[in-house]
Design a protein around this motif. Structure first.
Motif, PDB file in Angstrom:
ATOM      1  N   ARG A  26       0.867  -1.137  -0.267  1.00  0.00           N
ATOM      2  CA  ARG A  26       0.009  -0.098  -0.068  1.00  0.00           C
ATOM      3  C   ARG A  26       0.960   1.156  -0.031  1.00  0.00           C
ATOM      4  N   ASP A  27       2.018   1.157  -0.768  1.00  0.00           N
ATOM      5  CA  ASP A  27       3.132   2.201  -0.719  1.00  0.00           C
ATOM      6  C   ASP A  27       2.462   3.049  -1.874  1.00  0.00           C
ATOM      7  N   MET A  28       1.675   4.149  -1.797  1.00  0.00           N
ATOM      8  CA  MET A  28       0.849   4.704  -2.704  1.00  0.00           C
ATOM      9  C   MET A  28       1.986   5.770  -3.412  1.00  0.00           C
ATOM     10  N   ALA A  29       2.769   6.479  -2.262  1.00  0.00           N
ATOM     11  CA  ALA A  29       3.810   7.186  -3.128  1.00  0.00           C
ATOM     12  C   ALA A  29       4.700   6.668  -4.269  1.00  0.00           C
TER      13      ALA A  29
ATOM     14  N   GLU B 275       1.804  10.518 -15.967  1.00  0.00           N
ATOM     15  CA  GLU B 275       1.790  11.881 -15.608  1.00  0.00           C
ATOM     16  C   GLU B 275       0.259  12.619 -16.186  1.00  0.00           C
ATOM     17  N   GLU B 276       0.078  12.273 -17.369  1.00  0.00           N
ATOM     18  CA  GLU B 276      -1.168  12.969 -18.138  1.00  0.00           C
ATOM     19  C   GLU B 276      -2.302  11.958 -18.074  1.00  0.00           C
ATOM     20  N   LYS B 277      -2.289  10.699 -18.210  1.00  0.00           N
ATOM     21  CA  LYS B 277      -3.472  10.000 -18.184  1.00  0.00           C
ATOM     22  C   LYS B 277      -3.941   9.482 -17.026  1.00  0.00           C
ATOM     23  N   GLY B 278      -3.165   9.458 -15.778  1.00  0.00           N
ATOM     24  CA  GLY B 278      -3.476   9.149 -14.659  1.00  0.00           C
ATOM     25  C   GLY B 278      -3.813   7.538 -14.582  1.00  0.00           C
ATOM     26  N   LEU B 279      -4.431   7.099 -13.559  1.00  0.00           N
ATOM     27  CA  LEU B 279      -4.771   5.629 -13.602  1.00  0.00           C
ATOM     28  C   LEU B 279      -6.116   5.122 -13.438  1.00  0.00           C
TER      29      LEU B 279
ATOM     30  N   THR C 298     -15.385   4.696 -16.222  1.00  0.00           N
ATOM     31  CA  THR C 298     -14.563   3.837 -15.345  1.00  0.00           C
ATOM     32  C   THR C 298     -13.561   4.739 -14.608  1.00  0.00           C
ATOM     33  N   VAL C 299     -13.533   4.178 -13.169  1.00  0.00           N
ATOM     34  CA  VAL C 299     -12.808   5.361 -12.242  1.00  0.00           C
ATOM     35  C   VAL C 299     -11.477   5.684 -12.422  1.00  0.00           C
ATOM     36  N   ARG C 300     -11.093   6.953 -12.566  1.00  0.00           N
ATOM     37  CA  ARG C 300      -9.597   7.237 -13.208  1.00  0.00           C
ATOM     38  C   ARG C 300      -9.402   8.497 -11.813  1.00  0.00           C
ATOM     39  N   PHE C 301      -7.954   8.087 -11.609  1.00  0.00           N
ATOM     40  CA  PHE C 301      -7.374   9.142 -10.662  1.00  0.00           C
ATOM     41  C   PHE C 301      -6.359   9.612 -11.184  1.00  0.00           C
ATOM     42  N   SER C 302      -6.012  11.145 -11.083  1.00  0.00           N
ATOM     43  CA  SER C 302      -4.728  11.785 -11.740  1.00  0.00           C
ATOM     44  C   SER C 302      -3.588  11.246 -10.596  1.00  0.00           C
ATOM     45  N   GLN C 303      -2.519  11.429 -11.442  1.00  0.00           N
ATOM     46  CA  GLN C 303      -1.117  11.085 -10.803  1.00  0.00           C
ATOM     47  C   GLN C 303      -0.993  11.630  -9.283  1.00  0.00           C
ATOM     48  N   PRO C 304      -1.478  13.077  -9.351  1.00  0.00           N
ATOM     49  CA  PRO C 304      -1.139  13.348  -7.899  1.00  0.00           C
ATOM     50  C   PRO C 304      -2.047  12.758  -6.738  1.00  0.00           C
ATOM     51  N   GLU C 305      -3.375  12.417  -7.578  1.00  0.00           N
ATOM     52  CA  GLU C 305      -4.353  11.964  -6.417  1.00  0.00           C
ATOM     53  C   GLU C 305      -3.949  10.452  -6.047  1.00  0.00           C
ATOM     54  N   ILE C 306      -2.946   9.871  -6.771  1.00  0.00           N
ATOM     55  CA  ILE C 306      -2.502   8.517  -6.127  1.00  0.00           C
ATOM     56  C   ILE C 306      -2.038   8.394  -4.990  1.00  0.00           C
TER      57      ILE C 306
END
Lengths: 183, 273
Positions: B126-129, B137-141, B153-161
């Motif tokens: 659970r090492d999210m960093a 960076e652009e597409k997120g996850l 589909t749920v998508r998070f931006s890279q900074p949100e991860i």
């Protein structure tokens, strides 16, 4: 060009009864309307992944089988060893139309169906698809995603397995009194 | 023996055919159409066209317009007209052709598998960093509990991860059995649906190939044409006749600037069509 919804609508009227009939036998209950619905919703959402070489019917049957297996798994029931239909406590449909009773109307059929349900999964699959649903070898192979030779072999073995069941002999002899088959 | 086979066939044939009532059929039809209607406008969008393609299309359109314009201007001397169009469009031409032809660095499957393993470990800890460090960076996850990706589909931006597991909000990740909502917090999703720990002992790790069982229709490559996918596959157990297999697909796309393969989706897969 037809939209996804139009395609699914057409397919629904063409194939939903067959899907329903298949699901009744595959799950052992008549209470499969929700599953029919799920099959067509999944088909609509996944139409992009529909391979043209498969006929819509076999593709839908394949989805139906997967939906049924998924359903069985969430119920923590093993389809292949099911001797009783699912009892869904949340469901208040009249019990008089429960599958067991319907199949019991004809005792011989009911016993044969029980025998089929007791077979290994791969035998049960072909017995229901090839035998009860009367699908061709190639259709069955498409639905099960296996080679046609596997369908043939498994069907042959499944019939053998059925005949080796002690109950089968009772059934067989009872229904054909002047049996040609040697005991 | 053939006789017996015949008898068996006939017996199997003679099962009654069950049919839905017409009213049930209509009701289900309506429900299906309603469900698909809600889905329809989203499906058309197919997860945003990549900026690269957009740029290419704009460039081609510009080239086309300029060609017509210059042809019009030089109508009197058609011979020179054909040669001149490239001149005004010079800046756009290299962008289009350069993007298409230049194959960045060769793809290294072993390196990608290593990367996927590192991500698996980060997920397990659970090492999210660390995970965020691998995300595009652009597409997120994107996170999907089934082999299905749509605009919803749920998508998070890279900074949100990095802080995702602290997020108390619930998200609709997809639909489970009988079309029930899969609605949980990210932390619960990790626990219940991602199930990373199962994939440490994966029976197979497939890089850039699809396993016929989990993705027979090559769905992922149709959704992510530019991606490379690492699939962790665990075979089913005998108890469930092998049907309880599971896969985790890690989808990577190459980041334009760095040429690095970055994670864009974590897609679970189990026995569903």
């Amino acid at each position: 060009m037809q939209s996804n919804q139009e395609t699914i609508s057409d397919w629904f009227y063409l194939y939903s009864q067959e899907i329903y009939n298949f699901l009744v036998y595959y799950t052992g209950t008549r209470d499969v309307e929700d599953l029919v619905q799920e099959v067509f919703i999944k088909a609509g959402k996944g139409l992009g992944s529909y391979r043209k070489e498969a006929s819509p019917k076999t593709w839908l049957m394949r989805i139906a089988r997967n939906v049924a297996i998924d359903k069985a798994r969430t119920k923590e029931t093993r389809l292949s060893r099911l001797s009783l239909p699912w009892q869904d406590s949340s469901n208040h449909r009249q019990t008089s139309s429960s599958p067991e009773q319907i199949l019991l109307e004809n005792e011989e059929k009911s016993e044969l169906y029980q025998l089929i349900n007791q077979q290994k999964k791969k035998f049960r699959d072909v017995l229901i698809l090839r035998g009860i649903q009367g699908l061709s070898v190639s259709e069955t192979a498409l639905i099960l995603d296996c080679k046609e030779t596997a369908v043939r072999t498994n069907y042959h073995r499944a019939i053998q397995a059925l005949k080796n069941e002690p109950n089968w002999r009772d059934l067989y002899e009872r229904s054909t009194p002047h049996s040609r088959h040697q005991t | 023996m053939n006789d017996q086979h015949h008898t068996a066939d006939t017996k199997l044939d003679a099962f009654p055919t069950y049919r839905m009532s017409e009213s049930a059929q209509h009701r289900i039809h309506q429900n299906v159409m309603k469900a698909l209607e809600q889905q329809a406008p989203k499906q058309k969008l197919t997860r945003g066209i990549s900026p690269r393609i957009t740029a290419g299309l704009i460039a081609i359109a510009a080239l086309f317009i300029l060609t017509i314009l210059s042809l019009n201007m030089l109508q009197t001397s058609p011979n020179t007209a054909i040669e001149t169009p490239p001149a005004p469009t010079e800046p756009t031409v290299p962008i289009v052709s350069g993007e298409d032809e230049e194959e960045p660095e060769p793809f290294d499957p072993a390196a990608l598998e290593q990367r996927a393993n590192a991500i698996l470990q980060a997920l397990d800890r659970r090492d999210m960093a660390t995970l965020a460090g691998y995300v595009h960076e652009e597409k997120g996850l994107l996170l999907s509990p089934y082999l299905s990706v749509s605009d919803s589909t749920v998508r998070f931006s890279q900074p949100e991860i990095a802080t995702l597991l602290d997020d108390e909000a619930t998200y609709l990740w997809g639909y489970g059995e009988a079309n029930t909502d899969i609605r949980t917090t990210p932390a619960e999703y990790f626990e219940q649906h991602l199930q990373v720990e199962r994939f440490f002992e994966a029976d197979e790790v497939l890089v850039d190939t699809t396993s016929p069982e989990s993705d027979p229709t090559n769905y992922l490559s149709s959704v992510f044409p530019d991606a490379k996918v690492v699939e962790f596959y665990t075979a089913g157990t005998e108890q469930y006749s092998g049907l309880d297999w599971r896969s985790l697909h890690m989808v990577f796309e190459q980041e334009e600037a760095s040429g690095e393969w970055r994670l864009i989706a974590l897609i679970n897969n189990l026995f569903t069509p």
